[in-house]
Scaffold this active site. Structure first.
Site, short mmCIF file in Angstrom:
data_model
loop_
_atom_site.label_atom_id
_atom_site.label_comp_id
_atom_site.label_asym_id
_atom_site.label_seq_id
_atom_site.Cartn_x
_atom_site.Cartn_y
_atom_site.Cartn_z
N ASP A 82 -1.63 -8.25 -3.65
CA ASP A 82 -2.04 -6.86 -3.81
C ASP A 82 -2.95 -6.74 -5.03
OD1 ASP A 82 -2.07 -4.10 -3.36
OD2 ASP A 82 -0.28 -3.75 -4.58
N SER A 257 5.86 2.59 -5.57
CA SER A 257 6.52 3.53 -6.49
C SER A 257 7.87 3.98 -5.97
CB SER A 257 5.62 4.74 -6.76
OG SER A 257 4.48 4.37 -7.47
#
Length: 309
Positions: A82, A257
């Site tokens: 990522d 998150s």
């Protein structure tokens, strides 16, 4: 079963009107929670590792954790880098066994972004690895990504055809209003579905990626705030918007998150209720269970990729 790429995953997702969850991993409990959830609902998975997570957990340890997950679940799992920001980082992950990498050249000019992306694509494709790139700039802070609101920019549909044709990239992360971190919107949440629709017209049957797509679940924000946190006004992308995106050209939705909030909120709650406990197994077990519950709900209620493995 070995690690897989996203090629077949995305083809099926595009045709089926659903998305694959790309969940960031940092340690054993997170890997276990995600993969146990996916196994129970028979979903394909993308486990993704940021540069910061790779430094924290060590490349070799992460590889072995993912290998263990494949053995335990039998699921098709892709291991993805990522936000790789250099050719060298992407090359290291490709050589180290990753089956997918993201080269994020969004901080460069359009021409430089294309040049860097093509360099990574040429190397990756020669090794059988797929590549994701980013066009446009998402606001927010997460790991090494730090883009101010004034520097954020929506993806320009007029640029996507040249970018994809020139680079040969396999999927494209676009900016339509999501952002990294837990504070995504001021006022009413809104995504630019008009941009997504126009891009899908310019790039028919091409897999689109949404970054910064955590929903910032109120339950965990409240838990963190109740037990010593300070996150007033945190709000994420409404799940109905993510479902709509998944029904269009979006084949991969990134979630990080929400995992951090579930893990941290649960641990804070545990220590508030059991201040004298110090055995990591005692507080990490409920945290792992929270990750599992969260991921299962995301797969079934938002992504729609349950029973698609």
């Amino acid at each position: 079963m070995p690690l897989v790429t996203t090629k077949d995953m995305f083809k099926k997702a595009y045709e089926g009107g659903y998305a694959i969850g790309a969940f960031n991993v940092n340690n054993m409990e997170i890997v276990q929670g995600i993969t146990e959830a996916a196994k129970e609902v028979n979903a394909p998975l993308i486990l993704q590792v940021s540069s910061g997570a790779r430094k924290y957990a060590n490349h070799t340890y992460l590889m072995k954790l993912v290998e263990a997950a494949i053995i335990e679940t039998g699921l098709p799992i892709c291991l993805h880098l990522d936000h790789g920001d250099t050719f060298e980082l992407c090359k290291s992950c490709i050589d180290g066994g990753f089956t997918s990498v993201m080269i994020d050249g969004s901080h460069h000019s359009f021409k430089e972004n294309m040049k860097l992306t093509k360099q990574v694509v040429d190397y990756a494709h020669d090794k059988g690895v797929v590549v994701e790139a980013e066009l446009g700039k998402l606001a927010g802070i997460e790991d090494a990504v730090n883009v101010s609101e004034k520097d954020a920019a929506f993806t320009d549909p007029d640029e996507v055809e040249e970018f994809v044709k020139t680079t040969g990239v396999d999927s494209l992360a676009i900016a339509i209003g999501t952002s990294h971190g837990a504070f995504k919107f001021k006022g009413e949440p809104k995504l630019r579905f008009d941009i997504l629709e126009e891009i899908s017209k310019r790039l028919p049957q091409f897999p689109i990626v949404l970054h910064g797509a955590s929903s910032v679940i109120p339950e965990y924000v409240e838990m963190i705030n109740k037990f010593g946190g300070d996150m007033p006004g945190a709000q994420g992308v409404p799940e109905d918007m993510l479902r709509k995106a998944a029904s269009m050209a979006v084949c991969k939705i990134n979630i990080d998150s929400d995992l951090r909030l579930a893990l941290t909120g649960t641990i804070r709650k545990y220590f508030a209720e059991n201040p004298s406990h110090f055995d990591p197994r005692q507080y990490l077990s409920p945290a792992r269970a929270a990750i599992k519950d969260l991921v299962k709900k995301k797969i079934v209620n938002v992504l729609g990729c349950d029973n698609k493995a």
